[in-house]
Scaffold this motif. Structure first.
Motif, PDB file in Angstrom:
ATOM      1  N   LEU A  98       0.816  -1.226   0.000  1.00 46.85           N
ATOM      2  CA  LEU A  98       0.000   0.000   0.000  1.00 46.85           C
ATOM      3  C   LEU A  98       0.847   1.273   0.000  1.00 46.85           C
ATOM      4  O   LEU A  98       0.349   2.353   0.357  1.00 46.85           O
ATOM      5  CB  LEU A  98      -0.982   0.014   1.187  1.00 46.85           C
ATOM      6  N   GLU A  99       2.094   1.158  -0.405  1.00 50.00           N
ATOM      7  CA  GLU A  99       2.973   2.316  -0.491  1.00 50.00           C
ATOM      8  C   GLU A  99       2.586   3.153  -1.710  1.00 50.00           C
ATOM      9  O   GLU A  99       2.419   2.622  -2.811  1.00 50.00           O
ATOM     10  CB  GLU A  99       4.417   1.820  -0.642  1.00 50.00           C
ATOM     11  N   VAL A 100       2.462   4.465  -1.524  1.00 51.24           N
ATOM     12  CA  VAL A 100       2.227   5.387  -2.638  1.00 51.24           C
ATOM     13  C   VAL A 100       3.591   5.768  -3.215  1.00 51.24           C
ATOM     14  O   VAL A 100       4.425   6.341  -2.510  1.00 51.24           O
ATOM     15  CB  VAL A 100       1.472   6.648  -2.175  1.00 51.24           C
ATOM     16  N   ARG A 101       3.814   5.437  -4.479  1.00 57.17           N
ATOM     17  CA  ARG A 101       5.137   5.587  -5.082  1.00 57.17           C
ATOM     18  C   ARG A 101       5.123   6.524  -6.287  1.00 57.17           C
ATOM     19  O   ARG A 101       4.192   6.501  -7.085  1.00 57.17           O
ATOM     20  CB  ARG A 101       5.664   4.217  -5.531  1.00 57.17           C
ATOM     21  N   ASN A 102       6.216   7.275  -6.408  1.00 53.58           N
ATOM     22  CA  ASN A 102       6.377   8.151  -7.570  1.00 53.58           C
ATOM     23  C   ASN A 102       7.028   7.451  -8.753  1.00 53.58           C
ATOM     24  O   ASN A 102       6.972   7.951  -9.881  1.00 53.58           O
ATOM     25  CB  ASN A 102       7.218   9.375  -7.199  1.00 53.58           C
ATOM     26  N   ILE A 103       7.651   6.292  -8.525  1.00 52.85           N
ATOM     27  CA  ILE A 103       8.387   5.635  -9.600  1.00 52.85           C
ATOM     28  C   ILE A 103       7.504   5.308 -10.798  1.00 52.85           C
ATOM     29  O   ILE A 103       7.964   5.289 -11.937  1.00 52.85           O
ATOM     30  CB  ILE A 103       9.083   4.353  -9.087  1.00 52.85           C
ATOM     31  N   TYR A 104       6.214   5.100 -10.559  1.00 53.15           N
ATOM     32  CA  TYR A 104       5.335   4.711 -11.655  1.00 53.15           C
ATOM     33  C   TYR A 104       5.022   5.861 -12.608  1.00 53.15           C
ATOM     34  O   TYR A 104       4.461   5.639 -13.680  1.00 53.15           O
ATOM     35  CB  TYR A 104       4.047   4.111 -11.094  1.00 53.15           C
ATOM     36  N   LYS A 105       5.385   7.067 -12.224  1.00 54.91           N
ATOM     37  CA  LYS A 105       5.148   8.213 -13.093  1.00 54.91           C
ATOM     38  C   LYS A 105       5.935   8.103 -14.399  1.00 54.91           C
ATOM     39  O   LYS A 105       5.593   8.728 -15.392  1.00 54.91           O
ATOM     40  CB  LYS A 105       5.540   9.520 -12.389  1.00 54.91           C
ATOM     41  N   ARG A 106       6.992   7.293 -14.402  1.00 56.13           N
ATOM     42  CA  ARG A 106       7.841   7.191 -15.593  1.00 56.13           C
ATOM     43  C   ARG A 106       7.172   6.399 -16.716  1.00 56.13           C
ATOM     44  O   ARG A 106       7.620   6.437 -17.857  1.00 56.13           O
ATOM     45  CB  ARG A 106       9.164   6.513 -15.223  1.00 56.13           C
ATOM     46  N   SER A 107       6.101   5.652 -16.417  1.00 60.56           N
ATOM     47  CA  SER A 107       5.512   4.741 -17.392  1.00 60.56           C
ATOM     48  C   SER A 107       4.052   5.066 -17.675  1.00 60.56           C
ATOM     49  O   SER A 107       3.248   5.199 -16.758  1.00 60.56           O
ATOM     50  CB  SER A 107       5.617   3.298 -16.885  1.00 60.56           C
ATOM     51  N   LYS A 108       3.706   5.152 -18.945  1.00 54.00           N
ATOM     52  CA  LYS A 108       2.314   5.382 -19.337  1.00 54.00           C
ATOM     53  C   LYS A 108       1.437   4.182 -19.004  1.00 54.00           C
ATOM     54  O   LYS A 108       0.214   4.294 -18.976  1.00 54.00           O
ATOM     55  CB  LYS A 108       2.235   5.689 -20.830  1.00 54.00           C
ATOM     56  N   HIS A 109       2.058   3.047 -18.740  1.00 54.18           N
ATOM     57  CA  HIS A 109       1.300   1.853 -18.374  1.00 54.18           C
ATOM     58  C   HIS A 109       0.480   2.091 -17.108  1.00 54.18           C
ATOM     59  O   HIS A 109      -0.589   1.508 -16.931  1.00 54.18           O
ATOM     60  CB  HIS A 109       2.274   0.687 -18.148  1.00 54.18           C
ATOM     61  N   PHE A 110       0.967   2.969 -16.240  1.00 55.85           N
ATOM     62  CA  PHE A 110       0.267   3.270 -14.995  1.00 55.85           C
ATOM     63  C   PHE A 110      -0.480   4.600 -15.037  1.00 55.85           C
ATOM     64  O   PHE A 110      -1.238   4.892 -14.125  1.00 55.85           O
ATOM     65  CB  PHE A 110       1.258   3.307 -13.824  1.00 55.85           C
ATOM     66  N   ASN A 111      -0.245   5.383 -16.056  1.00 53.39           N
ATOM     67  CA  ASN A 111      -0.759   6.750 -16.049  1.00 53.39           C
ATOM     68  C   ASN A 111      -1.444   7.135 -17.353  1.00 53.39           C
ATOM     69  O   ASN A 111      -1.338   8.259 -17.818  1.00 53.39           O
ATOM     70  CB  ASN A 111       0.387   7.736 -15.773  1.00 53.39           C
ATOM     71  N   ASN A 112      -2.189   6.186 -17.938  1.00 54.86           N
ATOM     72  CA  ASN A 112      -2.916   6.530 -19.157  1.00 54.86           C
ATOM     73  C   ASN A 112      -4.197   7.296 -18.853  1.00 54.86           C
ATOM     74  O   ASN A 112      -4.861   7.776 -19.748  1.00 54.86           O
ATOM     75  CB  ASN A 112      -3.227   5.272 -19.985  1.00 54.86           C
ATOM     76  N   GLN A 113      -4.530   7.400 -17.557  1.00 58.60           N
ATOM     77  CA  GLN A 113      -5.653   8.231 -17.137  1.00 58.60           C
ATOM     78  C   GLN A 113      -5.134   9.230 -16.100  1.00 58.60           C
ATOM     79  O   GLN A 113      -4.976   8.878 -14.929  1.00 58.60           O
ATOM     80  CB  GLN A 113      -6.774   7.388 -16.539  1.00 58.60           C
ATOM     81  N   ALA A 114      -4.872  10.432 -16.530  1.00 52.58           N
ATOM     82  CA  ALA A 114      -4.217  11.426 -15.673  1.00 52.58           C
ATOM     83  C   ALA A 114      -5.021  11.730 -14.416  1.00 52.58           C
ATOM     84  O   ALA A 114      -4.462  12.054 -13.374  1.00 52.58           O
ATOM     85  CB  ALA A 114      -3.976  12.703 -16.466  1.00 52.58           C
ATOM     86  N   HIS A 115      -6.349  11.580 -14.497  1.00 52.47           N
ATOM     87  CA  HIS A 115      -7.196  11.925 -13.358  1.00 52.47           C
ATOM     88  C   HIS A 115      -7.271  10.797 -12.328  1.00 52.47           C
ATOM     89  O   HIS A 115      -7.819  10.991 -11.252  1.00 52.47           O
ATOM     90  CB  HIS A 115      -8.605  12.270 -13.851  1.00 52.47           C
ATOM     91  N   ASP A 116      -6.734   9.634 -12.662  1.00 51.70           N
ATOM     92  CA  ASP A 116      -6.877   8.480 -11.777  1.00 51.70           C
ATOM     93  C   ASP A 116      -5.580   7.678 -11.790  1.00 51.70           C
ATOM     94  O   ASP A 116      -5.546   6.512 -12.187  1.00 51.70           O
ATOM     95  CB  ASP A 116      -8.053   7.618 -12.243  1.00 51.70           C
ATOM     96  N   GLU A 117      -4.530   8.300 -11.301  1.00 52.93           N
ATOM     97  CA  GLU A 117      -3.188   7.731 -11.362  1.00 52.93           C
ATOM     98  C   GLU A 117      -3.075   6.450 -10.549  1.00 52.93           C
ATOM     99  O   GLU A 117      -3.504   6.380  -9.398  1.00 52.93           O
ATOM    100  CB  GLU A 117      -2.181   8.764 -10.841  1.00 52.93           C
ATOM    101  N   ARG A 118      -2.488   5.434 -11.150  1.00 53.99           N
ATOM    102  CA  ARG A 118      -2.217   4.179 -10.435  1.00 53.99           C
ATOM    103  C   ARG A 118      -0.827   4.281  -9.816  1.00 53.99           C
ATOM    104  O   ARG A 118       0.181   4.230 -10.506  1.00 53.99           O
ATOM    105  CB  ARG A 118      -2.287   2.997 -11.400  1.00 53.99           C
ATOM    106  N   ASN A 119      -0.767   4.394  -8.502  1.00 50.49           N
ATOM    107  CA  ASN A 119       0.532   4.568  -7.842  1.00 50.49           C
ATOM    108  C   ASN A 119       0.588   3.924  -6.449  1.00 50.49           C
ATOM    109  O   ASN A 119       1.523   4.161  -5.701  1.00 50.49           O
ATOM    110  CB  ASN A 119       0.888   6.051  -7.733  1.00 50.49           C
ATOM    111  N   ILE A 120      -0.422   3.100  -6.108  1.00 45.39           N
ATOM    112  CA  ILE A 120      -0.460   2.459  -4.792  1.00 45.39           C
ATOM    113  C   ILE A 120      -0.116   0.981  -4.963  1.00 45.39           C
ATOM    114  O   ILE A 120      -0.828   0.234  -5.640  1.00 45.39           O
ATOM    115  CB  ILE A 120      -1.837   2.625  -4.130  1.00 45.39           C
ATOM    116  N   HIS A 121       0.957   0.556  -4.328  1.00 43.67           N
ATOM    117  CA  HIS A 121       1.529  -0.771  -4.533  1.00 43.67           C
ATOM    118  C   HIS A 121       0.775  -1.830  -3.723  1.00 43.67           C
ATOM    119  O   HIS A 121       0.553  -1.660  -2.529  1.00 43.67           O
ATOM    120  CB  HIS A 121       3.001  -0.729  -4.118  1.00 43.67           C
TER     121      HIS A 121
END
Length: 228
Positions: free
Chosen positions: A74-97
């Protein structure tokens, strides 16, 4: 079965810690690592570079006289910002492990924590994805659930087939390096899943805040069996 009931059931499967790494590694050699967005030490690390990120992790392990770094549920991580695989929806960022990461060398053997069979496997090759992935199916006391192993070596998928059995403590895979594991420092993403929702060889290991409550229930903390 409710979330807390399932977590309690998992905890009670074994009085002793279960392991997915070499059982001879002392528990004292597992060191916690914080890779969350609130860890200011990461501000000076180029986490988009797997080599620089690996240096940071290895230095952390060495500084704490460990052999394995672990953590991240459940860690909120910034590392996923580098990949569009996690951020194809800017309003609903996937960043919780949603799993626990165990950081160790490429080639490290991974072991089945419980008796199980192969449910499915796949090489998930999106940038920042799992790379080679195996999902095992377990049944304990009539209750079925799944464990996912991500960031493996390509060779780990050789000779696999659906329903191939693995006994507790039997090697099932080895860790991959950055060239095959989604471009990360070598590590295992280990996740427990109650309902695969029809997916095969893949399941979200990172979620958005919007869907967090569902995934917390469906993917309880793997530490309930690892007991680190």
């Amino acid at each position: 079965m409710q979330k807390n009931d399932f977590s309690t059931f998992l905890y009670q499967i074994s009085n002793r810690p279960l392991t997915v790494l070499d059982a001879s590694i002392p528990r004292s050699k597992y060191v916690a690592i914080d890779l969350s967005a609130t860890n200011e030490n990461l501000n000076s690390v180029d986490v988009s570079s797997s080599l620089k990120f690996e240096t940071y992790i290895n230095n952390h392990i060495k500084t704490h006289d460990g052999l394995v770094a672990y953590g991240g549920y459940l860690e909120v991580r910034n590392i996923y910002k580098r990949s569009k695989h996690f951020n194809n929806q800017a309003h609903d960022e996937r960043n919780i492990h949603l799993g626990i990461d165990l950081w160790n060398d490429a080639g490290t053997f991974i072991y089945a924590p419980l008796d199980g069979v192969v449910h499915s496997f796949n090489n998930n090759q999106n940038y920042g994805d799992y790379g080679p992935t195996i999902i095992l199916k377990h049944e304990v006391e009539g209750i079925e659930f799944f464990t996912l192993y991500g960031h493996l070596s390509v060779a780990s998928l050789d000779d696999l087939h659906d329903n191939k059995p693995f006994k507790q403590g039997e090697p099932i895979a080895t860790l991959g390096d950055a060239s095959v594991n989604g471009d990360y420092p070598p590590h295992l993403h280990f996740q427990i899943i109650k309902d695969l929702q029809g997916l095969r060889g893949d399941y979200p290991g990172v979620c958005s805040k919007t869907n967090l409550e569902f995934y917390k229930s469906n993917c309880p903390n793997p530490n309930v069996i690892l007991k680190l």
